[in-house]
Design an enzyme around this catalytic site. Structure first.
Site, short mmCIF file in Angstrom:
data_model
loop_
_atom_site.label_atom_id
_atom_site.label_comp_id
_atom_site.label_asym_id
_atom_site.label_seq_id
_atom_site.Cartn_x
_atom_site.Cartn_y
_atom_site.Cartn_z
N HIS B 232 115.90 74.53 -26.46
CA HIS B 232 114.44 74.43 -26.20
C HIS B 232 113.95 73.03 -25.85
O HIS B 232 113.13 72.45 -26.53
CB HIS B 232 113.63 75.02 -27.35
CG HIS B 232 114.08 74.67 -28.75
ND1 HIS B 232 114.32 73.39 -29.16
CD2 HIS B 232 114.31 75.45 -29.83
CE1 HIS B 232 114.68 73.39 -30.43
NE2 HIS B 232 114.69 74.64 -30.86
N ASP B 305 113.85 81.55 -27.23
CA ASP B 305 113.57 81.15 -28.63
C ASP B 305 112.70 82.23 -29.30
O ASP B 305 111.79 81.93 -30.08
CB ASP B 305 112.88 79.79 -28.69
CG ASP B 305 112.89 79.18 -30.09
OD1 ASP B 305 113.50 79.78 -31.00
OD2 ASP B 305 112.28 78.12 -30.27
#
Lengths: 308, 423
Positions: B232, B305
């Protein structure tokens, strides 16, 4: 009869100038009531106000409670020193339970920024923010503005500097937003480690030198140093803070000009402000407290009639 | 014998550099024929005229919460969300309870995923209990089938542990996936540090906390000769560091989540905890940097995510709300809307970011849309306009900031493991 354009008082950010002026102007009426022998009016008779305090407070709660009682509201106090989350019940559960008891106005303080806005969007009562984390404390800023205006006649063009831990201060934020809307020039001063990121972009001047800040200012608003939290974390010691940023009689006298000194209280004598200043001719600290009751009466009244 | 005939689709496969309109006949999970016009009267026929067939998408970063937090999501519901989102494979982060730091928990993930259309792979923890103190049995985990190592949710901060983990993992040809964040700078933060956090008075997670760790980690990767994947990625600075590392020939890869190429921290003004995630939403400069990183290959993969939380957990004060949003069922729509239609990526590039590259990073078998290959396919409609409705999600959780958002393009379904799923 003019009325507010806002249904709640969540903060001063984005509150239009006519609303601020209406609140400030109405305060004069309530100040007059506070000078009467019988300090009670029937304005909020039959209305129920809950003081929902999730964070310890003595003065703000008493100030609100006095304001509510002098407007003849029925007052309920709810204090919880810790977040309701930790008890298993969510904040929303708590608020909905209280609301189910049919209240009209909720005066709320909470350690979490945004929590008053959060509840106001999920409940039907009118909400007054009595301080949410490091976000806003709008009635404090309003009482500061009323107090300044009593001395100067107007806020437009005034140079006002807020001194102290700006990063963690809801008082600073509400003052910045309210004063900018009212046309004042706003500055802050404090250790660079206590100035929030990119503050200049809000239209605020930043000083880290106290003498330059005082030179700029017509009015200073001296914030309380949170003894337990800040010393050691954001600056080395109270002694160094006092020597570098403390407001002393000597510093003010050396300016050779008028100065108005505010402090939201409670003061740490000898830390951010010297006793000689707090108790001396520059200080408007006690008038701030009196104005606090009047401004809260004004806000309760204006929000209360709007809800009808 | 189950057979399916997918007719008239535009087949786009970056691996074989195919972009053609043909029919595909799949028999018992294997691509039997690809031709202009196939006649198979016994096959179940799906007309995909005007639609896309791509190699199956892979989300290399999901949280399926099982074992331990099944009220948020479990492997079955997570896999259903993945299928609805157009993914045929997912890699589950190990921040479960117990942690995936030994073979039995890794085996449990495989056992729960057995028989599903979506391949559910475990990622093993880098350190025992994800505590950052001593490395997990990586060889045991590799033998149990983990596809990478990560302490995601927490960084590996201790420099000695990081060095040891990079060295040890380098024996295994599996990536070390870092949640890059300095825990001291993070300390209680809830949003990006910017003029918006200054306005809102919320505690911050500065970009510096990501930038500093990524820089440091790349130094370690170079020194040790390890294989490093940045989870991320969200900042200008991190993208610049990864770009430089790749230019120096290091084995460094990265992924970007759809919310980090779509939203800025301006939306935090709502104090809606569905915009609270970690890393937090950043500034417009960072959003642009994520798109540029995807375009120039600095960012290899789009990964969601996917972080489900129950409503009662999210419906609290912003600072107390848990980090994370669900992402599986909005990822493709956001990628098409924000990247493909805005000309940041071509369709083959988009498919690489969603299929080829994440599979390569996790050392999963390369997919080819070719006769004799396993049929592992994602079906897309690039033109349909739709409005995100969190209430219709297959995920157990609804925590999305995209509810009510209009998007263009969405997955129609998947085919994998001999199973057809059509949304």
């Amino acid at each position: 009869m003019p009325s507010l354009s806002i249904p709640h008082l969540l903060g001063l950010h984005g509150v239009p100038k006519p609303d601020l002026e209406l609140i400030l102007d109405s305060t004069d009426t309530f100040l007059e009531i506070l000078d009467r022998p019988i300090k009670k009016v029937p304005t909020l008779q039959g209305k129920t106000v809950v003081n929902l305090f999730f964070e310890n407070s003595t003065r703000t709660r008493i100030s609100f409670e006095l304001a509510e009682r002098r407007l003849s509201a029925d007052v309920v106090n709810f204090s919880a020193s810790t977040s309701s989350v930790k008890k298993g019940e969510t904040l929303l559960d708590t608020a909905r339970n209280i609301e189910a008891m049919k209240v009209d106005i909720v005066v709320m303080r909470h350690s979490a920024a945004g929590s008053v806005k959060f509840l106001s969007e999920r409940c039907t009562s009118s909400f007054l923010n009595a301080g949410d984390g490091a976000h806003e404390h709008p009635t404090q800023a309003l009482l500061d503005m009323v107090t300044i205006r009593q001395k100067t006649g107007s806020l437009g063009g005034l140079n006002v500097c807020i001194i102290g831990d700006i990063a963690h201060s809801r008082v600073a934020r509400s003052n910045i937003y309210g004063l900018l809307t009212m046309g004042a020039n706003v500055a802050v001063c404090g250790p660079a480690s206590m100035i929030p990121y990119d503050l200049e972009r809000l239209g605020v001047r930043v000083f880290t030198d106290i003498d330059s800040a005082l030179d700029f200012s017509d009015v200073i608003n001296v914030l309380r140093i949170q003894l337990e939290r800040d010393a050691g974390a954001n600056f080395p010691s109270l002694r160094e803070y006092h020597n570098t940023f403390g407001i002393t009689r000597r510093r003010l006298d050396a300016l050779g000009k008028d100065m108005i000194v505010l402090h939201p209280g409670p003061i740490n004598r000898g830390v951010e402000i010297e006793s000689e200043v707090a108790d001396g001719p520059y200080s408007v600290i006690l008038p701030q407290v009196t104005n606090g009751v009047a401004i809260r009466m004004a806000v309760l009244y204006l929000i209360g009639i709007r809800a009808e | 014998m189950a057979s399916h005939l997918f007719q008239n689709a535009r087949i786009v496969d970056p691996v074989t550099q195919t972009d053609t309109q043909k029919d595909i006949l799949v028999v018992d999970g294997v691509i039997e024929r690809i031709a202009e016009s196939i006649s198979a009267p016994d096959a179940e026929t799906v007309d995909l005229r005007g639609k896309i067939i791509a190699p199956g998408f892979c989300d290399m970063h999901v949280h399926f919460r099982e074992p331990g937090h099944e009220h948020k999501e479990d492997i079955a519901s997570g896999a259903a969300a993945a299928a609805a989102g157009g993914f045929t494979a997912v890699a589950c982060m190990p921040n479960t309870d117990p942690t995936i730091d030994n073979a039995s928990v890794a085996g449990f993930i495989y056992q729960k995923g057995r028989g599903l259309a979506v391949d559910v792979y475990p990622i093993g923890a880098i350190t025992k209990g994800r505590k950052g103190e001593s490395i997990a049995p990586m060889i045991e985990l590799r033998d149990a089938g983990v596809v990478g190592f990560s302490d995601d949710g927490s960084p590996v901060h201790n420099t000695k542990v990081l060095r040891t983990a990079l060295e040890y993992a380098s024996m295994l040809d599996l990536p070390l996936i870092q949640h890059a964040e300095d825990p001291f700078l993070f300390a209680g933060g809830a949003m990006n540090e910017s003029v918006v956090s200054t306005e809102l008075g919320l505690p911050t997670i500065p970009r510096l906390s990501e930038d500093a760790i990524v820089q440091r980690d790349i130094l370690f990767t170079e020194y040790v000769g390890g294989c490093y994947h940045l989870a991320h990625m969200s900042t200008v600075g991190a993208a610049e560091s990864v770009r430089n590392a790749k230019a120096r020939g290091l084995r460094v890869t990265s992924e970007v989540a759809p919310h980090h190429f779509t939203l800025t921290d301006d939306v935090v003004r709502s104090y809606d905890s569905n915009v609270k995630m970690n890393p937090p939403l950043r500034t417009a400069d960072d959003v642009r940097a994520m798109k540029e990183a995807l375009r120039d290959g600095t960012a290899d993969a789009i990964a969601t995510d996917h972080a489900p939380h129950a409503g009662f957990e999210k419906e609290v004060e912003f600072v107390y709300a848990p980090f994370g949003i669900v992402g599986l069922e909005t990822a493709v729509g956001l990628a098409v809307t924000e990247l493909l239609l805005e000309d940041w990526l071509t369709l083959p590039q988009l498919i690489e970011k969603l299929s080829t590259n994440p599979r390569r990073i996790l050392r999963l078998p390369e997919l080819r849309i070719a006769e004799g290959e396993k049929a592992n396919l994602t079906f897309l409609d690039l033109e349909v306009q739709w409005v995100v409705n969190a209430g219709a999600f297959r995920s157990k959780s609804r925590n999305t900031p995209f509810h009510g958002r209009s998007l263009t393009g969405r997955p129609l379904g998947i085919y994998n493991n001999g199973q057809l799923f059509l949304a």
